[in-house]
Design a protein around this motif. Structure first.
Motif, PDB file in Angstrom:
ATOM      1  N   VAL A   1      -1.903   3.115 -14.815  1.00 66.36           N
ATOM      2  CA  VAL A   1      -2.384   1.841 -14.283  1.00 66.36           C
ATOM      3  C   VAL A   1      -1.407   0.773 -14.769  1.00 66.36           C
ATOM      4  O   VAL A   1      -1.375   0.446 -15.950  1.00 66.36           O
ATOM      5  CB  VAL A   1      -3.815   1.542 -14.775  1.00 66.36           C
ATOM      6  CG1 VAL A   1      -4.243   0.142 -14.354  1.00 66.36           C
ATOM      7  CG2 VAL A   1      -4.783   2.572 -14.224  1.00 66.36           C
TER       8      VAL A   1
ATOM      9  N   TYR B   1      -0.275  -2.108 -12.540  1.00 66.81           N
ATOM     10  CA  TYR B   1      -0.264  -3.353 -11.768  1.00 66.81           C
ATOM     11  C   TYR B   1      -1.693  -3.772 -11.441  1.00 66.81           C
ATOM     12  O   TYR B   1      -2.596  -2.943 -11.439  1.00 66.81           O
ATOM     13  CB  TYR B   1       0.520  -3.167 -10.461  1.00 66.81           C
ATOM     14  CG  TYR B   1       1.909  -2.622 -10.689  1.00 66.81           C
ATOM     15  CD1 TYR B   1       2.967  -3.473 -10.983  1.00 66.81           C
ATOM     16  CD2 TYR B   1       2.153  -1.251 -10.657  1.00 66.81           C
ATOM     17  CE1 TYR B   1       4.240  -2.977 -11.222  1.00 66.81           C
ATOM     18  CE2 TYR B   1       3.423  -0.740 -10.891  1.00 66.81           C
ATOM     19  CZ  TYR B   1       4.460  -1.610 -11.179  1.00 66.81           C
ATOM     20  OH  TYR B   1       5.715  -1.112 -11.426  1.00 66.81           O
TER      21      TYR B   1
ATOM     22  N   HIS C   1      -2.669  -4.197  -8.697  1.00 69.49           N
ATOM     23  CA  HIS C   1      -2.978  -3.352  -7.534  1.00 69.49           C
ATOM     24  C   HIS C   1      -3.682  -2.053  -7.947  1.00 69.49           C
ATOM     25  O   HIS C   1      -4.351  -1.434  -7.138  1.00 69.49           O
ATOM     26  CB  HIS C   1      -1.687  -2.984  -6.796  1.00 69.49           C
ATOM     27  CG  HIS C   1      -0.817  -4.160  -6.431  1.00 69.49           C
ATOM     28  ND1 HIS C   1      -0.114  -4.886  -7.366  1.00 69.49           N
ATOM     29  CD2 HIS C   1      -0.536  -4.715  -5.240  1.00 69.49           C
ATOM     30  CE1 HIS C   1       0.561  -5.849  -6.748  1.00 69.49           C
ATOM     31  NE2 HIS C   1       0.333  -5.773  -5.470  1.00 69.49           N
ATOM     32  N   ASP C   2      -3.467  -1.620  -9.189  1.00 64.67           N
ATOM     33  CA  ASP C   2      -3.985  -0.327  -9.643  1.00 64.67           C
ATOM     34  C   ASP C   2      -5.345  -0.440 -10.344  1.00 64.67           C
ATOM     35  O   ASP C   2      -5.926   0.574 -10.717  1.00 64.67           O
ATOM     36  CB  ASP C   2      -3.003   0.321 -10.640  1.00 64.67           C
ATOM     37  CG  ASP C   2      -1.614   0.517 -10.052  1.00 64.67           C
ATOM     38  OD1 ASP C   2      -1.505   0.688  -8.827  1.00 64.67           O
ATOM     39  OD2 ASP C   2      -0.641   0.506 -10.833  1.00 64.67           O
TER      40      ASP C   2
ATOM     41  N   ARG D   1      -9.127  -0.586 -10.894  1.00 62.88           N
ATOM     42  CA  ARG D   1     -10.306  -0.185 -10.128  1.00 62.88           C
ATOM     43  C   ARG D   1     -11.532  -0.478 -10.974  1.00 62.88           C
ATOM     44  O   ARG D   1     -11.857   0.264 -11.882  1.00 62.88           O
ATOM     45  CB  ARG D   1     -10.265   1.314  -9.799  1.00 62.88           C
ATOM     46  CG  ARG D   1      -9.148   1.659  -8.848  1.00 62.88           C
ATOM     47  CD  ARG D   1      -9.120   3.129  -8.503  1.00 62.88           C
ATOM     48  NE  ARG D   1      -7.875   3.423  -7.826  1.00 62.88           N
ATOM     49  CZ  ARG D   1      -6.729   3.695  -8.467  1.00 62.88           C
ATOM     50  NH1 ARG D   1      -6.705   3.768  -9.775  1.00 62.88           N
ATOM     51  NH2 ARG D   1      -5.634   3.910  -7.781  1.00 62.88           N
TER      52      ARG D   1
ATOM     53  N   GLY E   1       5.791  -5.332  -3.423  1.00 65.09           N
ATOM     54  CA  GLY E   1       4.343  -5.149  -3.318  1.00 65.09           C
ATOM     55  C   GLY E   1       3.718  -6.486  -2.945  1.00 65.09           C
ATOM     56  O   GLY E   1       3.809  -7.438  -3.706  1.00 65.09           O
TER      57      GLY E   1
ATOM     58  N   GLY F   1       2.237  -7.698 -11.407  1.00 57.57           N
ATOM     59  CA  GLY F   1       2.423  -7.483  -9.981  1.00 57.57           C
ATOM     60  C   GLY F   1       3.791  -6.897  -9.751  1.00 57.57           C
ATOM     61  O   GLY F   1       4.525  -6.577 -10.689  1.00 57.57           O
TER      62      GLY F   1
ATOM     63  N   ARG G   1     -11.449  -6.891  -4.503  1.00 55.10           N
ATOM     64  CA  ARG G   1      -9.992  -6.725  -4.545  1.00 55.10           C
ATOM     65  C   ARG G   1      -9.404  -7.194  -3.228  1.00 55.10           C
ATOM     66  O   ARG G   1      -9.768  -6.702  -2.166  1.00 55.10           O
ATOM     67  CB  ARG G   1      -9.629  -5.257  -4.771  1.00 55.10           C
ATOM     68  CG  ARG G   1      -8.125  -4.978  -4.815  1.00 55.10           C
ATOM     69  CD  ARG G   1      -7.905  -3.480  -4.939  1.00 55.10           C
ATOM     70  NE  ARG G   1      -6.507  -3.109  -5.083  1.00 55.10           N
ATOM     71  CZ  ARG G   1      -5.655  -2.942  -4.069  1.00 55.10           C
ATOM     72  NH1 ARG G   1      -6.045  -3.165  -2.837  1.00 55.10           N
ATOM     73  NH2 ARG G   1      -4.417  -2.569  -4.293  1.00 55.10           N
TER      74      ARG G   1
END
Ligand code: FES
Ligand code: FES
Lengths: 165, 747
Positions: free
Chosen positions: B218, B220, B222-223, B225, B347, B394, B423
């Protein structure tokens, strides 16, 4: 209807809609971080994974086409405690700035070197032309792939010696 | 040991433990102490780096009773390696291993407010503060051990989280810290370790963030959860001035997995259980929305004239001597331009928002958690202390990209879905079309050569915006402009500062007796703009160093020698000479179609020195340019991590090649039309040089100058200069696309 997927050697049953691109299944259903969303348009390569040894853009690949095929992501190349040759090479060359593009680069290079362990530097450049890096890490990425080629060669030689002995 | 305090300083630090404020006042330089009642904050002029804003040691370093050490920085990892560099300086001064340290980065609930991670200021600000704080914590630990053991501090040494006496007795940092109050103010002049005794600084310590990034960890935002997390997408207007007329949401809301839509003025979003469901719903919602799209954008082929017409006022950046060029002087007059260019993170921007009762938490790859919090709170009209912004990495940003806007999007949507982490991920087209761009600019130079073969006059006029429209005010956030009861953007103000912005590096570092630098301030830009790596320095240095080259040619001088004629600063000379020598400048005559170019600048005229020589090949038929090799030298002060400096500088060179050869945002009268990597091409592997060398010059004991932006301007100019060398033509307009090169070389 469930779809059966084999990812990094593990079988999964997926209940996503069949047209869902593999990228979203990897990230959201299987909770794998390696493949990245970059464009969803097949233009940047950050989502690159291997399917049956070929580099594939997972953002464009409907999951339903992948039943019974062997999918590999960067998580399948090794772990943080036991990194595989490609991962070791990128760590040793410090080949990342933000690193966002890097897993895609690694998977494309892995596919190339698995198919042709002797791939030349020019072939490496050619293969990587699909992948974008915005941080300008290109020189290091090329060096890292060169080093991975060497590490993989050594590992193969060791395996051959092991079998012969 | 020698680098430990002479006892007077140790005593001072010891005093600081008891009565920080008193000591801080006592430390004031005499001139300051005599000033009248209107003196600014007492520590402001003297404490090093960000300690001047947050002087308490425990804001930066904490030690728990078990000996766990946590370092806090208000700066964020942007892929520039700041985490590793900060750990290095802290480990060095604390006499521990970097692996013994935990690090907390930008978080409004946990770290100091260090504003933005920008401007190559993380080393000068944060690493300087942490290094000094760590040194003072070490001194306090030793002083405490001295008290407990009854041994002179000078006889004790710190090592591996213990303070050790000559007789072998030792005390752990944890037990020492337990009886120390680290909530004391730093002193301005605590002794630091000397370069001879460095164990960790100055070494290529591997980056701590790379192993997870290459193994699928993990890494970013973005990762992330979070439990119960749902996925959102925004539907942006089709053009900057578009207004939403109608949006039929019922059918979209009935789609599988869709939890609902959000509409507020021109802001439109959809939330679904799964990410791809959100993508499909976003497309359906975009189809269901009807917009009014007035034609508000100017003719992009006429941008230079547009910028001139938008001039709001003129500021004098620097002036000396006379702006009047002698009638008989050899002179050059030229106009250069730079288009809108994008950050183009690989990204697209992403953020997570979570509303929990009256509280809102946002995970964002913003460069400034505190200013972003301020802007989000204002946009949502909620108290700022109810908002927490946590930095998570990021994709590389290179300045103010969509990060803050995505954070605001997530916050707005999360308010409508309380209790569920939302998200929000931008699509590629949204990042390309809506991030704030690096501003288009026009630069006009008029220079004259004196009879002695040196520059006598330099008049420079730049038409530019400020390049910074970062949050703080809510109007800096895209969704805050789109909501019904929205916030207009604040108009930037002309201000002439030491760092410069649109005028950054507009003043030559070269010795020129007569010069006048004017900033024709463009307040309102047709397209939204903000900070892109190096701000105006990229284009100003491009114009300046292109003109230096032309003047060298006019003077019949070698371009490197000509630059040295005008450089008095020995560090500048060393950088120029190193790059030239390592390149083998000037080298043998080149075959047709090949050329060499050189350029130099000191970033902001007070930060890192950088020079680059490069060689390129120009194909007259296709107009294609390929840089074959680049050799550079950089001096960014005392080195903390030489490989980090090389990595960032290589990146700067290559990124600048991409900007310079390929990049410009394009638009028609309504819409931005460069909305993906096909319509906005960037450098690909096929065009990457064969070699890029970075020679790092160490300056032990000198201040950290920062590295990240030094290469952008000189690289552009060196390419232009090499094209001039290869084909005999000077290109004035960025980027040097194939069409432009073909047109210029006249095939
Ligand atoms: S995300 Fe798949 S190619 Fe860009
Ligand atoms: S390392 Fe940042 S995009 Fe490649």
């Amino acid at each position: 209807m469930a779809i059966r997927l084999t990812v990094n050697g593990v079988d999964h049953e997926i209940d996503s809609e069949p047209e869902t691109p593999l990228l979203y299944v990897l990230r959201d259903e299987l909770r794998l971080n390696g493949a990245k969303y970059g464009c969803g348009l097949g233009q940047c390569g950050s989502c690159t994974v291997m399917v049956d040894g070929q580099a594939v853009l997972s953002c464009l690949m409907p999951v339903t086409l992948l039943e019974g095929r062997e999918i590999t992501t960067v998580e399948g190349l090794g772990t943080i405690d036991a990194p595989g040759p490609m991962q070791r090479a990128f760590i040793e060359e410090q080949a990342a700035q933000c690193g966002y593009c890097i897993p895609g680069m690694m998977m494309r290079a892995q596919a190339l070197l698995q198919a042709d362990p002797e791939a030349s530097d020019a072939q490496v450049r050619e293969a990587l032309k699909w992948n974008l890096c915005r941080c300008g890490t290109h020189m290091r990425i090329l060096r890292a792939v060169g080093r991975a080629r060497e590490l993989m060669r050594q590992a193969n030689a060791a395996a051959v010696v092991g079998r012969a002995g | 040991m020698t680098e430990h305090a002479p006892s007077a300083l140790t005593r001072r630090a010891f005093l600081a433990a008891g009565s920080g404020l008193v000591v801080s006042f006592a430390m004031l330089p005499p001139a300051f102490a005599q000033e009248g009642g209107s003196a600014p904050a007492p520590w402001e002029p003297k404490l090093p780096g960000s300690l001047s804003n947050d002087p308490f040691l425990d804001s930066w370093i904490r030690i728990d009773p078990q000996g766990g050490i946590t370092v806090h920085t208000g700066k964020a990892e942007l892929g520039q390696g700041i985490k590793t560099a900060v750990l290095q300086v802290a480990a060095e001064e604390l006499e521990v291993d970097p692996h013994d340290l935990a690090l907390v980065t930008a978080d409004t609930s946990r770290t100091p407010n260090e504003g933005y991670t920008a401007g190559s200021m993380s080393m000068p600000n944060s690493a300087t503060a942490i290094r000094n704080a760590a040194a003072q914590v070490r001194i306090l630990l030793i002083t405490e051990a001295s008290r407990r053991l009854g041994i002179q501090p000078g006889a004790l040494r710190a090592e591996s989280r213990r303070v050790i006496a000559p007789d072998g007795r030792s005390l752990g940092y944890g037990e020492l810290a337990a009886s120390l109050d680290l909530h004391v103010e730093a002193v301005p002049d605590a002794p630091l370790k000397r370069p001879e005794s460095f164990r960790v600084m100055g070494r290529p310590v591997p980056r701590v963030d790379i192993p997870p990034k290459v193994t699928g960890g993990v890494a970013y935002v973005h990762d992330l959860r979070l439990d119960g997390m749902v996925h959102a997408r925004v539907v942006r207007p089709p053009s900057p001035a578009a207004r939403l007329l109608t949006a039929e949401t019922a059918a979209v809301e009935a789609m599988p997995g869709v939890l609902g839509t959000v509409r507020d003025g021109n802001f439109l979003a959809v939330v679904a259980e799964r990410e791809f469901q959100a993508v499909k719903a976003m497309r359906a919602l975009a189809d269901a929305a009807r917009w009014e799209e007035p034609a508000t954008l100017p003719d992009m082929t006429d941008m230079p004239a547009v910028l001139r017409s938008l001039e709001h006022e003129v500021g004098t950046v620097a002036e000396s001597g006379s702006p009047q060029l002698p009638a008989d002087a050899r002179r050059i007059k030229a106009t250069f331009t730079r288009p809108y260019q994008i950050h183009g993170s690989i990204g697209p921007s992403c953020a997570i928002g979570l509303t929990d009762g009256d509280d809102l938490t946002v995970w964002s790859h913003t460069q400034g958690v505190y200013p972003d919090r301020q802007a989000i709170a204002e946009m949502l009209r909620m108290p700022v202390e109810r908002v927490r912004v946590i930095h998570a990495e990021g994709s590389g940003c290179y300045g103010h990209n969509g990060a803050d806007d995505a954070a605001a999007d997530a916050a707005l949507i999360a308010r409508a879905f309380p209790g569920r982490p939302v998200r929000l991920q931008w699509m590629r087209e949204q990042e390309h079309a809506w991030e704030p761009y690096g501003p288009a600019m026009v630069m006009e130079v008029e220079a004259a050569l004196g009879p002695d073969g040196r520059l006598s006059h330099w008049n420079y006029d730049v038409w530019s915006n400020t390049h910074t429209t970062r949050p703080g005010p809510a109007g800096a956030l895209l969704p805050a402009r789109h909501i019904a009861d929205g916030f207009p953007p604040e108009l930037p103000q002309l201000s002439i500062t030491r760092s410069g912005s649109g005028d950054r590096n507009a003043v030559p570092l070269y010795t020129i007796p007569n010069k006048r630098i004017l900033w024709h301030f463009v307040r309102e830009m047709p397209l939204r703009v903000s900070a892109l790596r190096s701000l105006g320095a990229y284009a100003n240095i491009f114009a300046l160093e292109s003109t230096m080259d032309e003047m060298a040619i006019a003077a019949g001088a070698d371009p490197v020698e000509f630059r040295l004629r005008h450089l008095d600063d020995p560090r500048a000379r060393t950088v120029v000479e190193t790059a030239a020598a390592r390149f083998g400048w000037p080298g043998e005559a080149l075959p047709q179609g090949r050329g060499r170019g050189f350029a130099f600048a000191r970033y902001k005229n007070y930060a890192a020195y950088f020079a680059v020589a490069l060689e390129l090949e120009l194909d007259r038929e296709s107009g294609n340019i390929r840089v074959q090799r680049a050799v550079s030298a950089i001096d960014s002060g005392e080195i903390v991590n030489p490989d980090g400096i090389r990595n960032q500088t290589e990146g700067g060179i290559i990124q600048s090649m991409s900007w310079t050869l390929y990049e410009q945002a394009v638009f028609d009268s309504r819409r931005v039309t460069s909305i993906d990597w096909a319509s906005y091409p960037v450098l690909r592997f096929a065009s990457v040089p064969s070699t890029v060398e970075v020679h790092v010059i160490d300056r032990p004991g000198e201040p950290f100058l920062g590295t990240g932006e030094a290469a952008q301007g000189p690289t552009a100019a060196a390419i232009g200069n090499a094209i001039r060398d290869a084909a005999g033509v000077r290109l004035h307009d960025l980027p040097f696309t194939r069409d432009r090169v073909r047109a210029a070389v006249g095939v």
